[in-house]
Design an enzyme around this catalytic site. Structure first.
Site, PDB file in Angstrom:
ATOM      1  N   ARG A   7      38.108  44.497  46.582  1.00 38.70           N
ATOM      2  CA  ARG A   7      37.931  45.779  45.927  1.00 38.70           C
ATOM      3  C   ARG A   7      38.028  46.963  46.899  1.00 38.70           C
ATOM      4  O   ARG A   7      38.565  48.019  46.564  1.00 38.70           O
ATOM      5  CB  ARG A   7      36.533  45.701  45.319  1.00 38.70           C
ATOM      6  CG  ARG A   7      36.121  46.778  44.498  1.00 38.70           C
ATOM      7  CD  ARG A   7      34.671  46.589  44.123  1.00 38.70           C
ATOM      8  NE  ARG A   7      34.171  47.911  43.811  1.00 38.70           N
ATOM      9  CZ  ARG A   7      34.432  48.515  42.677  1.00 38.70           C
ATOM     10  NH1 ARG A   7      35.104  47.922  41.751  1.00 38.70           N
ATOM     11  NH2 ARG A   7      33.995  49.732  42.473  1.00 38.70           N
ATOM     12  N   ASP A  53      22.644  43.950  48.783  1.00 33.86           N
ATOM     13  CA  ASP A  53      23.389  42.873  49.441  1.00 33.86           C
ATOM     14  C   ASP A  53      22.473  41.840  50.109  1.00 33.86           C
ATOM     15  O   ASP A  53      22.920  40.758  50.460  1.00 33.86           O
ATOM     16  CB  ASP A  53      24.360  43.460  50.488  1.00 33.86           C
ATOM     17  CG  ASP A  53      25.432  44.314  49.838  1.00 33.86           C
ATOM     18  OD1 ASP A  53      25.631  44.182  48.615  1.00 33.86           O
ATOM     19  OD2 ASP A  53      26.060  45.123  50.544  1.00 33.86           O
ATOM     20  N   LYS A  75      30.932  44.764  58.284  1.00 35.07           N
ATOM     21  CA  LYS A  75      32.059  44.665  57.346  1.00 35.07           C
ATOM     22  C   LYS A  75      32.244  45.990  56.595  1.00 35.07           C
ATOM     23  O   LYS A  75      33.343  46.539  56.541  1.00 35.07           O
ATOM     24  CB  LYS A  75      31.788  43.543  56.323  1.00 35.07           C
ATOM     25  CG  LYS A  75      32.706  43.581  55.106  1.00 35.07           C
ATOM     26  CD  LYS A  75      32.493  42.400  54.196  1.00 35.07           C
ATOM     27  CE  LYS A  75      31.420  42.543  53.143  1.00 35.07           C
ATOM     28  NZ  LYS A  75      31.736  43.473  52.041  1.00 35.07           N
ATOM     29  N   ASN A  76      31.131  46.498  56.047  1.00 36.03           N
ATOM     30  CA  ASN A  76      31.255  47.659  55.169  1.00 36.03           C
ATOM     31  C   ASN A  76      31.465  48.972  55.921  1.00 36.03           C
ATOM     32  O   ASN A  76      31.647  50.026  55.317  1.00 36.03           O
ATOM     33  CB  ASN A  76      30.048  47.731  54.228  1.00 36.03           C
ATOM     34  CG  ASN A  76      30.074  46.572  53.239  1.00 36.03           C
ATOM     35  OD1 ASN A  76      31.101  45.903  53.104  1.00 36.03           O
ATOM     36  ND2 ASN A  76      28.970  46.327  52.565  1.00 36.03           N
ATOM     37  N   ARG A  86      34.313  35.793  53.778  1.00 34.21           N
ATOM     38  CA  ARG A  86      34.722  37.189  53.524  1.00 34.21           C
ATOM     39  C   ARG A  86      33.887  38.163  54.348  1.00 34.21           C
ATOM     40  O   ARG A  86      34.349  39.254  54.671  1.00 34.21           O
ATOM     41  CB  ARG A  86      34.550  37.544  52.041  1.00 34.21           C
ATOM     42  CG  ARG A  86      35.545  36.876  51.146  1.00 34.21           C
ATOM     43  CD  ARG A  86      35.467  37.456  49.763  1.00 34.21           C
ATOM     44  NE  ARG A  86      35.656  38.909  49.788  1.00 34.21           N
ATOM     45  CZ  ARG A  86      35.596  39.691  48.742  1.00 34.21           C
ATOM     46  NH1 ARG A  86      35.357  39.179  47.557  1.00 34.21           N
ATOM     47  NH2 ARG A  86      35.770  40.987  48.849  1.00 34.21           N
ATOM     48  N   ARG A 119      31.698  46.998  37.974  1.00 28.78           N
ATOM     49  CA  ARG A 119      32.204  47.787  39.106  1.00 28.78           C
ATOM     50  C   ARG A 119      33.495  48.581  38.856  1.00 28.78           C
ATOM     51  O   ARG A 119      34.523  48.338  39.499  1.00 28.78           O
ATOM     52  CB  ARG A 119      32.376  46.884  40.327  1.00 28.78           C
ATOM     53  CG  ARG A 119      31.113  46.141  40.671  1.00 28.78           C
ATOM     54  CD  ARG A 119      31.276  45.302  41.898  1.00 28.78           C
ATOM     55  NE  ARG A 119      31.202  46.074  43.125  1.00 28.78           N
ATOM     56  CZ  ARG A 119      31.527  45.583  44.311  1.00 28.78           C
ATOM     57  NH1 ARG A 119      31.976  44.365  44.421  1.00 28.78           N
ATOM     58  NH2 ARG A 119      31.424  46.340  45.380  1.00 28.78           N
ATOM     59  N   PRO A 120      33.460  49.536  37.936  1.00 23.68           N
ATOM     60  CA  PRO A 120      34.650  50.365  37.710  1.00 23.68           C
ATOM     61  C   PRO A 120      34.870  51.355  38.857  1.00 23.68           C
ATOM     62  O   PRO A 120      34.063  51.420  39.789  1.00 23.68           O
ATOM     63  CB  PRO A 120      34.303  51.113  36.417  1.00 23.68           C
ATOM     64  CG  PRO A 120      32.812  51.141  36.376  1.00 23.68           C
ATOM     65  CD  PRO A 120      32.324  49.918  37.092  1.00 23.68           C
ATOM     66  N   ASP A 126      35.671  54.672  38.013  1.00 26.88           N
ATOM     67  CA  ASP A 126      35.747  55.949  37.289  1.00 26.88           C
ATOM     68  C   ASP A 126      35.191  57.122  38.094  1.00 26.88           C
ATOM     69  O   ASP A 126      35.723  58.243  38.020  1.00 26.88           O
ATOM     70  CB  ASP A 126      35.056  55.838  35.914  1.00 26.88           C
ATOM     71  CG  ASP A 126      33.646  55.263  36.023  1.00 26.88           C
ATOM     72  OD1 ASP A 126      33.368  54.523  36.990  1.00 26.88           O
ATOM     73  OD2 ASP A 126      32.822  55.559  35.144  1.00 26.88           O
ATOM     74  N   CYS A 184      34.178  42.130  38.922  1.00 30.75           N
ATOM     75  CA  CYS A 184      34.001  41.010  39.840  1.00 30.75           C
ATOM     76  C   CYS A 184      32.704  40.298  39.482  1.00 30.75           C
ATOM     77  O   CYS A 184      31.972  40.757  38.610  1.00 30.75           O
ATOM     78  CB  CYS A 184      34.046  41.468  41.291  1.00 30.75           C
ATOM     79  SG  CYS A 184      32.550  42.206  41.868  1.00 30.75           S
ATOM     80  N   ILE A 215      21.412  47.917  41.248  1.00 28.09           N
ATOM     81  CA  ILE A 215      22.723  48.427  41.675  1.00 28.09           C
ATOM     82  C   ILE A 215      23.870  47.722  40.944  1.00 28.09           C
ATOM     83  O   ILE A 215      24.732  48.386  40.361  1.00 28.09           O
ATOM     84  CB  ILE A 215      22.904  48.288  43.205  1.00 28.09           C
ATOM     85  CG1 ILE A 215      21.749  48.951  43.954  1.00 28.09           C
ATOM     86  CG2 ILE A 215      24.250  48.879  43.641  1.00 28.09           C
ATOM     87  CD1 ILE A 215      21.624  50.453  43.801  1.00 28.09           C
TER      88      ILE A 215
END
Ligand code: EPU
Length: 417
Positions: free
Chosen positions: A91, A305, A22-23, A397, A120-121, A123, A115, A327
């Site tokens: 995201r 994860d 997925k990632n 997902r 989880r910004p 920036d 979330c 994390i």
């Protein structure tokens, strides 16, 4: 809305082939925006997040054709604004901002917001875009970035995170810009290596991706290419947790052991026998599970994860384990649900103390996110009685045919609408 009904007590046995990562798929799909030529990607998993990314690409103007595991993209950029409904859903839609900026020097993408696993910004992404020469405004919930010209820069990322998403967006924004971009403390996850291998086939000039200093030398144009997505190491880890949890014997195929060094060592420490093959990993457990201590960390450390599914395993280990999450700042929400199944887990800030219990009992539980859902299913597989994992759509997902693959390994699991 769907849920998973899991009957506990069966040992999982056999071989399962993991789907495409997925990632890895998400940034590779976004990277198609960097060319006008046809892009062909094989081995994409049919999961909700990949479908969302394809919707984003179509919204921006791309033509997309999907047959079995292969997708053919005719990349076009007719719009530079991504819709809120899609970015809110996932995201990683924010990954289109890098290629849009790199290619047409303009991107308007909603800020993804928080979330359930943490704040989880974005920036770091925005700061990096500015360093590459973009003017970035945050307005009406959107990041609006534009540039007359982008230039290479030296971008320093915080070594505590080695942000995966920021590394990806910097690479995607800089492959077409003038000069050289250096990312210090870049993420070097296997999914980044897969993205770099894809971009190389498109004609980009990138070096150092296996180290923490990644260098991108801008080129004038990129061509189309054909690419195979690597296997999903988190999916592989989830099935290995299920095997460990049930005292089973499972081989995960399409899963090179060199991408899972830390996890493999942890499975051994917890009492499993692990055999490393060329593209596969076999895990067997005959004896009891042992407790251990674990800290999540950027790759090659233990992946956040997989933390929830591993905690499920530890909930039945002899003795006490300590697991620290470094994390994401809110990734222990599923622990309350595990407790409803009889697990003895105490959470203090970002640390969980798990005292193994002899048995878990099936219960109705709710998945708060993708990996939490997988962890609750893993726990249910070794619990007495039936576990109903509600909000199963979170699992869809990131896991393709989750219940089908588990069933083929012998699990008693079904999806109920
Ligand atoms: N961070 C910031 N500002 C930023 C970016 C990140 O403060 O601008 C913080 C995050 O809040 C987090 C830490 O830095 O605390 C690391 O975040 P990172 O950017 O590395 O994560 P990500 O790119 O948003 C990806 C995966 C996640 C995975 C993390 C860490 C994708 C699509 N997502 O997220 O995967 O947990 O890296 O490995 O690749 C999942 O698959 O379930 C999942 C959540």
């Amino acid at each position: 809305m769907s849920s998973f009904l899991v009957g506990g007590g069966r040992q999982l046995k056999g071989e399962v082939r993991v789907s495409g990562s997925k990632n890895s798929s998400l940034p590779v799909l976004a990277a198609a925006l960097l060319t006008d030529d046809e892009v062909v990607v094989h081995g994409l998993p049919s999961i909700a997040d990949v479908h969302t990314m394809l919707e984003v690409l179509q919204h921006l103007g791309c033509r997309v054709q999907w047959e079995k595991e292969t997708i053919v993209i005719q990349p076009r950029i007719k719009r530079t604004e991504a819709p809120y409904e899609l970015v809110k859903r996932m995201r990683a839609s924010f990954y289109v901002s890098g290629p849009l900026l790199g290619r047409v020097k303009r991107a308007e993408v909603p800020l993804p917001g928080g979330c359930v696993i943490g704040s989880r910004p974005v920036d770091f992404h925005i700061q990096a875009f500015r360093q590459l020469g973009a003017k970035v405004k945050l307005e009406y919930g959107y990041m609006k970035a534009k540039a007359a010209k982008l230039h290479g820069a030296r971008v320093y990322l915080d070594p505590r995170w080695c942000s995966v998403g920021t590394t990806i967006n910097i690479i995607l924004a800089s492959v077409l810009c003038e000069g050289e971009t250096t990312i210090e403390n870049a993420a070097r996850d296997p999914e980044i290596l897969d993205l770099v291998s894809f971009l190389r086939k498109m004609g980009s000039d990138i070096r150092g991706e296996t180290t923490s200093t990644l260098v991108v030398k801008g080129v004038k144009r990129l061509n189309g290419c054909e690419h195979h997505i690597i296997g999903d190491r988190i999916e592989a880890g989830t099935y290995l947790c299920a095997a460990a949890m049930t005292g089973g014997d499972v081989t995960v195929a399409h899963s090179p052991p060199e991408f899972m060094r830390t996890e493999i060592e942890k499975f051994r420490e917890v009492g499993c026998e692990v055999e490393e093959k060329k593209e596969a990993i076999r895990l067997r457990r005959k004896g009891p599970l042992h407790s251990l201590d674990l800290i999540t960390a950027p790759y090659p450390g233990f992946p956040t994860d997989l933390q929830p599914s591993f905690v499920s395993v530890l909930s039945k280990a002899d003795g006490a384990s300590v697991v620290e999450e470094t994390i994401h700042d809110s990734r222990f929400r599923y622990v309350d649900e595990l407790r409803r199944m009889g697990a003895n887990v105490r959470r203090v800030d970002n640390t969980a103390v798990i005292k193994g219990v002899r048995k878990l009992l099936g219960a109705p539980v709710e998945a708060s996110d993708l990996r939490a859902g997988a962890a609750l299913v893993v726990a249910g597989l070794a619990a007495e009685g039936r576990t109903e994992v509600l909000c199963g759509e979170h699992i869809d997902r990131g896991y393709e045919d989750f219940e089908g693959k588990l069933r083929r390994l012998g699990a008693d699991i079904e999806r109920v609408p």
